[in-house]
Design a protein around this motif. Structure first.
Motif, PDB file in Angstrom:
ATOM      1  N   GLN A  90       0.829  -1.212   0.000  1.00  0.00           N
ATOM      2  CA  GLN A  90       0.000   0.000   0.000  1.00  0.00           C
ATOM      3  C   GLN A  90       0.864   1.263   0.000  1.00  0.00           C
ATOM      4  O   GLN A  90       0.556   2.255  -0.674  1.00  0.00           O
ATOM      5  CB  GLN A  90      -0.927  -0.024   1.225  1.00  0.00           C
ATOM      6  N   GLU A  98       3.843   1.564  -1.244  1.00  0.00           N
ATOM      7  CA  GLU A  98       4.460   1.701  -2.557  1.00  0.00           C
ATOM      8  C   GLU A  98       3.477   2.274  -3.575  1.00  0.00           C
ATOM      9  O   GLU A  98       3.820   3.160  -4.355  1.00  0.00           O
ATOM     10  CB  GLU A  98       4.988   0.343  -3.025  1.00  0.00           C
ATOM     11  N   ARG A  99       2.224   1.749  -3.555  1.00  0.00           N
ATOM     12  CA  ARG A  99       1.210   2.286  -4.475  1.00  0.00           C
ATOM     13  C   ARG A  99       0.925   3.757  -4.190  1.00  0.00           C
ATOM     14  O   ARG A  99       0.766   4.568  -5.110  1.00  0.00           O
ATOM     15  CB  ARG A  99      -0.065   1.450  -4.388  1.00  0.00           C
TER      16      ARG A  99
END
Length: 484
Positions: free
Chosen positions: A297, A299-300
């Motif tokens: 999450q 990274e996104r």
């Protein structure tokens, strides 16, 4: 506190040392007053000149009539006394209705009679008697009254002097002078009234123009206009003031369009920035609570934050370039279009791997321009075409030359896609800032790419147009040399 250079006050300019320099009077008076005074002075000068000329004409005519009477009286006196000796012939001219008085004057004073002469004898009269001077007229005073005297030749060695009362002539001249003075005064007064009326009537459009400019300055509303007289078949050509008012109205129209475009730009920019800024804030707040997120999450969210930052940065840069409304003065060089088109298509292929690009370059063309700006123009056109191209469809790029020679004149680059095309109602607005057709609202972009492309094209004296392609899709046509 004033310095060494002096100060300026409301009544004039104060020079160094405290000496006051008077401001010219004409600079402290409105244009209407100066124009009225100028017209009054011109008409008054003409009136005074005409009256003065009329006075001298009347005066000369009256004296010529009197001189004619003297000439006739001298002829009668000479006929009645053909060979009279020196002395007085008749002396009744002291009365207004009496005939002329006459006397004979010898050239030699020794021949004068014992009785004094009735009329004054000057050395010039002796010269006329001697034949060395021509006859002449003289204004004299006789018995306390003005008179006119003629001295003419009589017999050898003698001269004849004849005089008549000139009261009627003097009275006529004085009366004419009074009437002409009154006429000049009335003319000056009428000139002042007409001058004021002409100035007020002639400057009425200027007054309306000034009032409109002051109203716009006070309200900051450029929608006001100056009322112009309606054109008609009998009005002829417009005068200078009407043309000035028309030019001012044209300027107000341009100003209104500029203000409207500026307000629309600000409104559209705020609208376009609101969504990415909100997304940025959301992702930033999400990353601030990173301990609650998983590694995937975070990274996104980080990738989304970076993408949105790039979008906002690009949007702001585009806004800055478009707000200048002109291209920066960069180094212009000779650009070969075919390699430039190949380079831009290669960059588009890397950015849009799912779209097929096909290039056709018939001839080698060289144009004067800035390579970086032309690359931005072609890149925007290619991105726009790829955005609307369905999967597996082609984007066709053609470089052609209309006419012989291979020069820049007539060089044309067309970019065609096979997407939904451009609706007839959207064609006039596709190059407007932030304009997005209904079919493009769900696609990424800010609506500034085509506006920037047209601005770059105009800076290179090229014309960029959009049209519906035959068989479907949209076609953008870039023609160099269209503005020459």
């Amino acid at each position: 506190m004033s310095g060494a250079g002096g100060t300026r006050g409301p009544g004039g300019t104060r020079a160094a040392g405290g000496r006051r320099l008077a401001v010219p009077w004409r600079r402290r008076r409105p244009l209407r007053t100066r124009l009225a005074l100028a017209a009054t002075a011109a008409v008054a000068l003409v009136a005074v000149g005409v009256c003065a000329a009329a006075f001298f004409v009347v005066r000369g005519a009256l004296y010529r009539q009197l001189d004619l009477n003297l000439t006739q009286s001298a002829r009668l006196a000479a006929q009645r006394n053909p060979d009279s000796g020196p002395g007085t012939l008749s002396g009744e001219c002291r009365f207004l209705a009496a005939p002329a008085c006459a006397e004979v004057v010898p050239a030699d004073p020794a021949s004068d009679p014992a009785a004094p002469y009735l009329l004054p004898v000057a050395p010039a009269a002796r010269a006329v008697a001697a034949g060395t001077k021509a006859p002449y007229y003289t204004s004299i005073v006789h018995a306390g009254h003005p008179a006119r005297m003629l001295t003419t030749d009589y017999t050898k060695g003698r001269a004849l002097q004849v005089a008549l009362r000139a009261d009627s002539v003097e009275d006529g001249i004085e009366e004419a002078a009074w009437w002409l003075a009154l006429t000049a005064a009335a003319g000056m007064l009428l000139a002042a009234l007409l001058g004021y009326w002409v100035a007020r009537t002639g400057l009425a459009p200027v007054t309306r123009l000034t009032a409109t400019a002051e109203r716009i300055a006070a309200t900051r509303d450029p929608r006001h206009r100056i009322e112009l007289p309606p054109p008609g078949p009998g009005r002829g050509a417009e005068d200078e003031v009407t043309r000035l008012a028309g030019s001012f109205n044209t300027m107000l129209g341009e100003l209104e369009q500029s203000v409207t475009a500026q307000r629309r730009l600000v409104a559209d920019a705020s609208h376009e920035l609101r969504t990415p800024l909100t997304a940025l804030r959301t992702n930033a707040e999400l990353l601030a609570r990173g301990e609650r997120l998983t590694a995937g999450q975070r990274e996104r969210a980080s990738l989304a934050l970076g993408r949105q930052l790039r979008e906002v940065t690009g949007l702001v840069n585009d806004l800055i370039e478009l707000a200048r409304d002109e291209e920066p003065q960069l180094l212009v060089e000779q650009v070969r279009l075919a390699p430039l088109v190949e380079y831009c298509v290669g960059a588009a292929r890397a950015h849009w791997p799912g779209v097929e690009f096909r290039v056709r370059a018939q001839e080698e063309v060289v144009v004067a321009g800035v390579p970086a700006r032309l690359s931005r123009l072609l890149g925007n056109l290619l991105d726009n075409a790829a955005k609307f191209s369905p999967a597996g469809a082609e984007v066709e790029v053609d470089l052609t030359v209309r006419g012989a020679g291979g020069g820049a004149g007539g060089a044309e680059v067309t970019v065609r896609d096979h997407g939904p095309g451009i609706a007839e109602g959207d064609l006039p607005y596709v190059f407007d800032r932030f304009y997005r057709a209904g079919a493009a609202r769900a696609l990424p972009g800010s609506g500034l790419g085509l506006a920037m492309a047209r601005q770059i094209a105009r800076a290179h004296r090229a014309e960029l147009t959009a049209e519906a392609a035959p068989g479907g899709g949209a076609m953008f046509r870039l023609t160099f040399g269209a503005g020459e």
